[in-house]
Design a protein around this motif. Sequence first.
Motif, PDB file in Angstrom:
ATOM      1  N   ASP A  13       0.837  -1.195   0.000  1.00 27.77           N
ATOM      2  CA  ASP A  13       0.000   0.000   0.000  1.00 27.77           C
ATOM      3  C   ASP A  13       0.876   1.251   0.000  1.00 27.77           C
ATOM      4  O   ASP A  13       0.615   2.212  -0.721  1.00 27.77           O
ATOM      5  CB  ASP A  13      -0.913   0.018   1.232  1.00 27.77           C
ATOM      6  N   GLY A  14       1.903   1.225   0.838  1.00 22.49           N
ATOM      7  CA  GLY A  14       2.812   2.368   0.933  1.00 22.49           C
ATOM      8  C   GLY A  14       3.558   2.618  -0.359  1.00 22.49           C
ATOM      9  O   GLY A  14       3.751   3.772  -0.763  1.00 22.49           O
ATOM     10  N   THR A 275      -5.768   3.689   3.144  1.00 26.18           N
ATOM     11  CA  THR A 275      -6.857   4.461   2.535  1.00 26.18           C
ATOM     12  C   THR A 275      -6.441   5.050   1.194  1.00 26.18           C
ATOM     13  O   THR A 275      -7.168   4.948   0.204  1.00 26.18           O
ATOM     14  CB  THR A 275      -7.306   5.595   3.475  1.00 26.18           C
ATOM     15  N   LEU A 276      -5.251   5.654   1.165  1.00 30.19           N
ATOM     16  CA  LEU A 276      -4.792   6.307  -0.059  1.00 30.19           C
ATOM     17  C   LEU A 276      -4.486   5.304  -1.163  1.00 30.19           C
ATOM     18  O   LEU A 276      -4.683   5.599  -2.347  1.00 30.19           O
ATOM     19  CB  LEU A 276      -3.559   7.161   0.236  1.00 30.19           C
ATOM     20  N   SER A 277      -4.017   4.122  -0.783  1.00 32.12           N
ATOM     21  CA  SER A 277      -3.684   3.124  -1.804  1.00 32.12           C
ATOM     22  C   SER A 277      -4.919   2.662  -2.554  1.00 32.12           C
ATOM     23  O   SER A 277      -4.850   2.261  -3.721  1.00 32.12           O
ATOM     24  CB  SER A 277      -2.979   1.917  -1.170  1.00 32.12           C
ATOM     25  N   GLN A 278      -6.085   2.730  -1.895  1.00 36.22           N
ATOM     26  CA  GLN A 278      -7.329   2.302  -2.523  1.00 36.22           C
ATOM     27  C   GLN A 278      -7.749   3.237  -3.657  1.00 36.22           C
ATOM     28  O   GLN A 278      -8.561   2.853  -4.511  1.00 36.22           O
ATOM     29  CB  GLN A 278      -8.436   2.210  -1.472  1.00 36.22           C
ATOM     30  N   VAL A 279      -7.200   4.464  -3.647  1.00 36.75           N
ATOM     31  CA  VAL A 279      -7.508   5.415  -4.727  1.00 36.75           C
ATOM     32  C   VAL A 279      -6.227   5.870  -5.431  1.00 36.75           C
ATOM     33  O   VAL A 279      -6.216   6.903  -6.099  1.00 36.75           O
ATOM     34  CB  VAL A 279      -8.276   6.644  -4.188  1.00 36.75           C
ATOM     35  N   SER A 280      -5.147   5.100  -5.292  1.00 36.59           N
ATOM     36  CA  SER A 280      -3.858   5.512  -5.873  1.00 36.59           C
ATOM     37  C   SER A 280      -3.950   5.630  -7.393  1.00 36.59           C
ATOM     38  O   SER A 280      -3.426   6.588  -7.983  1.00 36.59           O
ATOM     39  CB  SER A 280      -2.752   4.521  -5.479  1.00 36.59           C
ATOM     40  N   LEU A 281      -4.631   4.687  -8.042  1.00 33.55           N
ATOM     41  CA  LEU A 281      -4.768   4.759  -9.495  1.00 33.55           C
ATOM     42  C   LEU A 281      -5.670   5.931  -9.888  1.00 33.55           C
ATOM     43  O   LEU A 281      -5.390   6.645 -10.863  1.00 33.55           O
ATOM     44  CB  LEU A 281      -5.333   3.455 -10.050  1.00 33.55           C
ATOM     45  N   PHE A 324     -11.363  14.586  -4.586  1.00 37.14           N
ATOM     46  CA  PHE A 324     -12.116  14.246  -5.795  1.00 37.14           C
ATOM     47  C   PHE A 324     -12.161  12.733  -5.999  1.00 37.14           C
ATOM     48  O   PHE A 324     -13.223  12.166  -6.296  1.00 37.14           O
ATOM     49  CB  PHE A 324     -11.482  14.914  -7.014  1.00 37.14           C
ATOM     50  N   ALA A 325     -11.006  12.066  -5.849  1.00 39.92           N
ATOM     51  CA  ALA A 325     -10.931  10.620  -6.077  1.00 39.92           C
ATOM     52  C   ALA A 325     -11.798   9.859  -5.080  1.00 39.92           C
ATOM     53  O   ALA A 325     -12.528   8.928  -5.457  1.00 39.92           O
ATOM     54  CB  ALA A 325      -9.478  10.151  -5.987  1.00 39.92           C
ATOM     55  N   LEU A 326     -11.734  10.236  -3.813  1.00 37.77           N
ATOM     56  CA  LEU A 326     -12.515   9.548  -2.781  1.00 37.77           C
ATOM     57  C   LEU A 326     -14.013   9.728  -3.008  1.00 37.77           C
ATOM     58  O   LEU A 326     -14.786   8.765  -2.925  1.00 37.77           O
ATOM     59  CB  LEU A 326     -12.124  10.061  -1.393  1.00 37.77           C
TER      60      LEU A 326
END
Length: 344
Positions: A13-14, A275-281, A324-326
């Motif tokens: 994730d990191g 959390t951030l990795s779930q919207v990294s793309l 925006f991504a979330l």
Amino acid sequence: MAIGSNNRYENLDGLKVIAAFGIVAMHVSSNMGHPLTSEIATNIIGSMTHFVKLFLILSGFGMCCGYYEKFKSGKVNLEKFYIRRFEKNLPFFALLVCIDTLFSIKTVLWRDVFSSLTMAFNLMPSHDMSVIGVGWTLGVIFVFYFMFPFYIFLLSTKKRAWFTVIICYILNWCCCNYYESVGKTDGANFLFLSIYFVIGGVLYLYKDYIQEKVSGIPTFVVLLATAVITMVWYFIPANEFSLFFTVKTSILFAIWVIFAISQPMKLLENSVTKTLSQVSLEVYLSHMMIFRVVEKFGIADRINNGNIAYIVVLFLTIILTIVFALIAKRVIDICFRRLKKAER
């Protein structure tokens, strides 16, 4: 050990977050005309463009974690597999394509709009799309999805996997040689980048052996070794479109992944990176659109110091892109759940 439930490696994730936001930092710098006063800092940030290769390795490794054994045993449902790939990626990307099309309606190339929405646009003769320029990476990843059953065949044994590694390096050299002969480069070519997916698969095949050998090394030694190896990569010059560059880059990011799947690191594994990795793309795909919005406010023009201007614009771009991504992903997920509920 850095492995979680369902064969999920939390530290990755990191790495996804580092790759995504490193690319954001690079694009903001280049589109602002490299405002930093430090040439070293500018060059380091500029080199983060190659974090895309890390994304590809992580894609290869992650897909193997989820599907390698299922495909080998013949227990995978191909229809569900491909529907899942489209459901996960197409809605958000289609949203961005629509927004980009509306804002550039007079200049947009409709062939690019249509081919983008098929997710097969990397198979077009040219990968220089007039909509969502950074989306070329998703195009490469979807070719990988299309070829995934063949990819599993190539990795079905360790011997065949290493033979595939050699073949992919040779194909990379063939692409570089072709680029040199025609005087034009194409960093979005699937064959040129295929080695990174294969490296991710090979790391999956050796994951247990890697953990056994590396997990006993103290974390500070791992971090120091990572820093030294990264510096060596940076200071060894190489043409981006050369086999040598591909070899050194694939080795560097393979080492990053090796350390990540073997060492528990709070820096990489925590609630924020999860959390951030779930919207990294999604962050990667939408950050340039958000940057253009921030750019319209002329914030950088009001700040005399280039370093401060860059930090402010980068901070705003990152925060607004995450929001925006979330929100977009949440709305899309709700819509899908309602559609599926209505179908029942």
